[in-house]
Design an enzyme around this catalytic site. Structure first.
Site, short mmCIF file in Angstrom:
data_model
loop_
_atom_site.label_atom_id
_atom_site.label_comp_id
_atom_site.label_asym_id
_atom_site.label_seq_id
_atom_site.Cartn_x
_atom_site.Cartn_y
_atom_site.Cartn_z
N HIS A 1 72.18 28.43 45.96
CA HIS A 1 72.73 27.11 45.27
C HIS A 1 72.58 27.13 43.99
O HIS A 1 72.31 26.03 43.24
CB HIS A 1 71.54 26.64 45.96
CG HIS A 1 70.08 27.02 46.09
ND1 HIS A 1 70.01 28.82 46.49
CD2 HIS A 1 68.67 26.90 45.71
CE1 HIS A 1 68.98 29.07 45.91
NE2 HIS A 1 68.50 27.65 45.08
N ASP B 1 72.37 7.72 54.46
CA ASP B 1 71.84 6.90 53.33
C ASP B 1 72.29 8.27 51.79
O ASP B 1 71.11 8.06 50.54
CB ASP B 1 70.32 7.59 53.07
CG ASP B 1 69.75 9.26 53.62
OD1 ASP B 1 70.60 9.94 54.09
OD2 ASP B 1 67.99 9.40 53.48
N ASN C 1 72.49 9.64 58.35
CA ASN C 1 72.30 8.13 58.34
C ASN C 1 72.90 7.45 57.39
O ASN C 1 72.34 6.12 57.47
CB ASN C 1 70.98 8.74 58.76
CG ASN C 1 70.32 9.41 57.67
OD1 ASN C 1 71.20 9.45 57.04
ND2 ASN C 1 68.36 8.98 57.79
N GLU D 1 63.86 37.00 46.96
CA GLU D 1 64.76 36.64 45.86
C GLU D 1 64.17 37.85 45.10
O GLU D 1 62.81 37.54 44.72
CB GLU D 1 65.08 35.45 45.60
CG GLU D 1 65.97 34.94 44.82
CD GLU D 1 65.41 34.12 43.85
OE1 GLU D 1 66.21 33.55 43.15
OE2 GLU D 1 64.02 33.24 44.08
N ASP E 1 75.84 14.59 56.14
CA ASP E 1 74.57 13.55 56.15
C ASP E 1 74.85 12.67 57.75
O ASP E 1 76.18 12.12 57.85
CB ASP E 1 74.94 12.28 55.22
CG ASP E 1 73.97 11.12 55.27
OD1 ASP E 1 72.49 11.21 55.62
OD2 ASP E 1 74.14 10.20 54.67
N ASP F 1 61.25 33.37 48.28
CA ASP F 1 61.45 32.66 46.47
C ASP F 1 60.63 33.55 45.48
O ASP F 1 59.71 33.82 45.76
CB ASP F 1 61.37 31.14 46.39
CG ASP F 1 61.93 30.63 45.59
OD1 ASP F 1 62.86 30.76 45.03
OD2 ASP F 1 60.88 30.02 44.33
O1 TEU Z 1 65.42 31.10 41.81
C1 TEU Z 1 64.35 32.04 41.18
C2 TEU Z 1 65.30 31.81 39.20
O2 TEU Z 1 64.76 33.34 38.50
C3 TEU Z 1 66.08 30.84 38.23
O3 TEU Z 1 64.83 30.20 37.60
C4 TEU Z 1 67.31 31.28 38.44
O4 TEU Z 1 67.47 31.82 37.43
C5 TEU Z 1 67.94 29.95 37.57
O5 TEU Z 1 67.66 29.12 38.82
C6 TEU Z 1 69.60 30.06 37.14
O6 TEU Z 1 69.71 29.26 37.12
C7 TEU Z 1 64.10 30.73 42.87
C8 TEU Z 1 64.89 29.03 43.49
O7 TEU Z 1 66.42 30.03 44.24
C9 TEU Z 1 65.54 28.15 43.18
O8 TEU Z 1 66.36 26.92 43.31
C10 TEU Z 1 64.04 27.86 42.15
O9 TEU Z 1 63.78 26.83 41.23
C11 TEU Z 1 63.21 29.03 41.68
O10 TEU Z 1 63.29 30.49 42.25
C12 TEU Z 1 61.90 27.99 41.43
O11 TEU Z 1 61.16 28.24 42.88
CA CA Z 2 70.82 11.62 55.21
#
Ligand code: TEU
Ligand code: CA
Length: 526
Positions: free
Chosen positions: A312, A23, A21, A243, A19, A190
């Site tokens: 993530h 926030d 700034n 993905e 971050d 995605d």
């Molecule tokens: O994730 C796809 C996905 O298959 C997810 O549902 C995954 O199985 C789950 O997050 C596991 O807990 C992608 C992105 O990486 C994720 O962050 C998004 O929420 C999702 O697509 C929808 O865009």
């Molecule tokens: Ca910020």
């Protein structure tokens, strides 16, 4: 060899990175200020999770405008600066391309919901009645607006785009062109193997994801990717990694087959499923051998793999496959050794390089992830006892990976109130301390990245598995007359094991030769 094959990818989840700034929300100027750190680490490509305008129901994976930067993250000027500064340092940027769905705040959807005659109606999928499909975040996939329902495989604020509408395909091409023209290197796409729906009929009942057979790896899905490659990507020299959801090695290969010209690389999940079944909600005990088998299977099946232990969406790897306590350093380095010596492109997720752990949440109020709250609702309906449900949610919540990056023991991430609770262990797990300690996980990553880059066998070499026992994984990488053997004790127990040659790389400072200590990992030149 292409940069994406030789290079190392580093994933940034912008909200939680740095971050600038006060926030409490990570932002693009914050990323710019840490480019030198990423250069020091030795990475080549940044995968930037979504920075587009978004109401944040799924923190950026619900895009409200593909041409605007979320003001929380900065401005388009900041983004241009990031691309330029990174390029000056020889770092390329790939952006997330989320084309399965948009936010219901996207103006296309706002138009579409006005009625059946609206020109944007057909950008989405509408039905008079729900079908029996179930979604990725649990529950139904239909939400009513007016007298019809729209499809959403994810959160109800993420409406699935209708890719049988040529106008939608054209929009996607325009978006890709816009960003490639800005100088980005490509996209992380995605959920790329479920974007085309063959029909909206009822699906066969399954425990999870009823309906999947109507939209998983459809023929038209492949054709769309070929079209995007032909009409857009081929005008550049980009890198695309997709993905996927639930793919077999063959289905993954079909997406990256050089003859078919779709994607360069595929993110698959089999090795992330070794400690749970059914979309992660049911835990099974982690057995290292299962991990070895999954890794080996994919190493043998695909010419090139996307190598990763974290992103993530996944809890932290030391917490899952290593040790959070006594052997945190050793196990993090052992996982790093495997990550950086298998065949493929290694992806490091922010914080992994300092061995960040799961979040240790104590209350659901501390959790921001919509998936977790959706599952909580369903769990309550199913009358799962509260303590069991909570334990499961704390262990699996995606927020485990999203706690703020631990730059130092105080205000390194933000001078304000962080959007998501920081982990208390930032007092001793942080970049500042790790930088000062030559034996830290961070320095181990840095040295191993250098070693990999200087060692053709680790990049281009063949992969051969030597053995997979309950605890010990052994494989070799060879190129021309050079062969390296990697020996990893993936368990927390000391194991009798003869090694006759001194390693060229190891995660312990001393070498025994007669046993492997907990999580000991060696690289030996044979
Ligand atoms: O994730 C796809 C996905 O298959 C997810 O549902 C995954 O199985 C789950 O997050 C596991 O807990 C992608 C992105 O990486 C994720 O962050 C998004 O929420 C999702 O697509 C929808 O865009
Ligand atoms: Ca910020």
């Amino acid at each position: 060899m292409k940069l994406w094959q030789k290079g190392i990818v580093y994933q940034i989840y912008p909200r939680s990175f740095k971050d600038s700034n006060g926030d409490g929300i990570g932002d693009i100027p914050g990323i710019i200020s840490e480019l030198d750190y990423l250069k020091f680490l030795g990475i080549d490509i940044i995968w930037l999770s979504p920075v587009y305008l978004s109401p944040n129901n799924d923190f950026g994976y619900d895009v409200a405008d593909y041409y605007q930067i979320n003001p929380e993250f900065g401005t388009m000027h900041d983004m241009d600066l990031l691309i330029r500064r990174a390029n000056q340092l020889g770092i390329k940027i790939i952006m997330d391309l989320v084309i399965n769905h948009t936010s219901t705040e996207h103006w296309w959807f706002k138009e579409a919901k006005k009625g059946k005659d609206n020109p944007y109606r057909d950008y989405y999928h509408w039905r008079d009645k729900k079908n029996n499909w179930s979604g990725f975040f649990g529950g139904t996939t239909w939400e009513k607006v007016g007298d019809q329902y729209y499809l959403h495989l994810f959160d109800k604020t993420q409406a699935d785009l209708n890719l049988s509408n040529p106008k939608v395909i054209q929009e996607i091409k325009d978006i890709m062109t816009f960003w490639l023209d800005k100088g980005i290197y490509g996209f992380r796409c995605d959920v790329i193997n479920i974007i085309y729906k063959n029909s909206l009929k009822n699906g066969q009942r399954r425990l999870v994801l009823t309906g999947l057979e109507h939209y998983h790896s459809t023929k038209r899905n492949h054709e769309i990717l070929q079209e995007l490659r032909r009409d857009v990507l081929d005008n550049y020299d980009p890198f695309t990694v997709g993905e996927t959801v639930l793919v077999t090695p063959q289905q993954a290969y079909d997406l990256m087959d050089p003859e078919r010209k779709e994607l360069d690389l595929v993110i698959a999940f089999e090795h992330m499923d070794v400690d749970h079944i059914n979309n992660k909600w049911f835990k099974v005990k982690y057995k290292p051998q299962k991990m070895m088998e999954a890794l080996t299977k994919w190493q043998e099946a695909l010419p090139w793999n996307c190598l990763y232990f974290e992103n993530h969406d996944q809890p932290r790897s030391v917490s899952r496959f290593g040790s959070e306590t006594s052997y945190r350093e050793e196990s993090a380095k052992m996982l790093a050794t495997i990550l950086l010596t298998l065949r493929g492109t290694p992806f490091i997720y922010q914080g992994q390089e300092i061995g960040m752990t799961n979040g240790h949440f104590k209350s659901l109020d501390e959790i921001m992830d919509t998936e977790t709250h959706n599952i909580n609702k369903i769990g309550k309906k199913l009358l799962i006892p509260r303590p069991i449900l909570r334990k499961m949610l704390f262990r699996t919540t995606r927020d485990n990976a999203r706690t703020p990056m631990q730059w130092d023991d105080s205000t390194g991430f933000t001078t304000g109130q962080p959007w998501l609770k920081e982990n208390d262990n930032k007092s001793y797990i942080n970049v500042e301390l790790a930088s000062e300690d030559p034996n830290s996980i961070l320095h181990f990553y840095k040295r191993l990245i250098e070693f990999r880059k200087a060692t053709p066998a680790l990049i281009k070499g063949d992969f051969k598995v030597i053995s997979m026992t309950k605890d010990i994984y052994i494989y070799e990488r060879s190129y021309k007359d050079k062969t390296f053997r990697i020996i990893a004790n993936m368990s927390g127990k000391e194991k009798k094991f003869q090694v006759y040659k001194k390693p060229v790389f190891s995660n312990y400072l001393t070498f025994l030769g007669y046993s492997l200590r907990p999580y000991e990992a060696l690289i030996i030149e044979v």
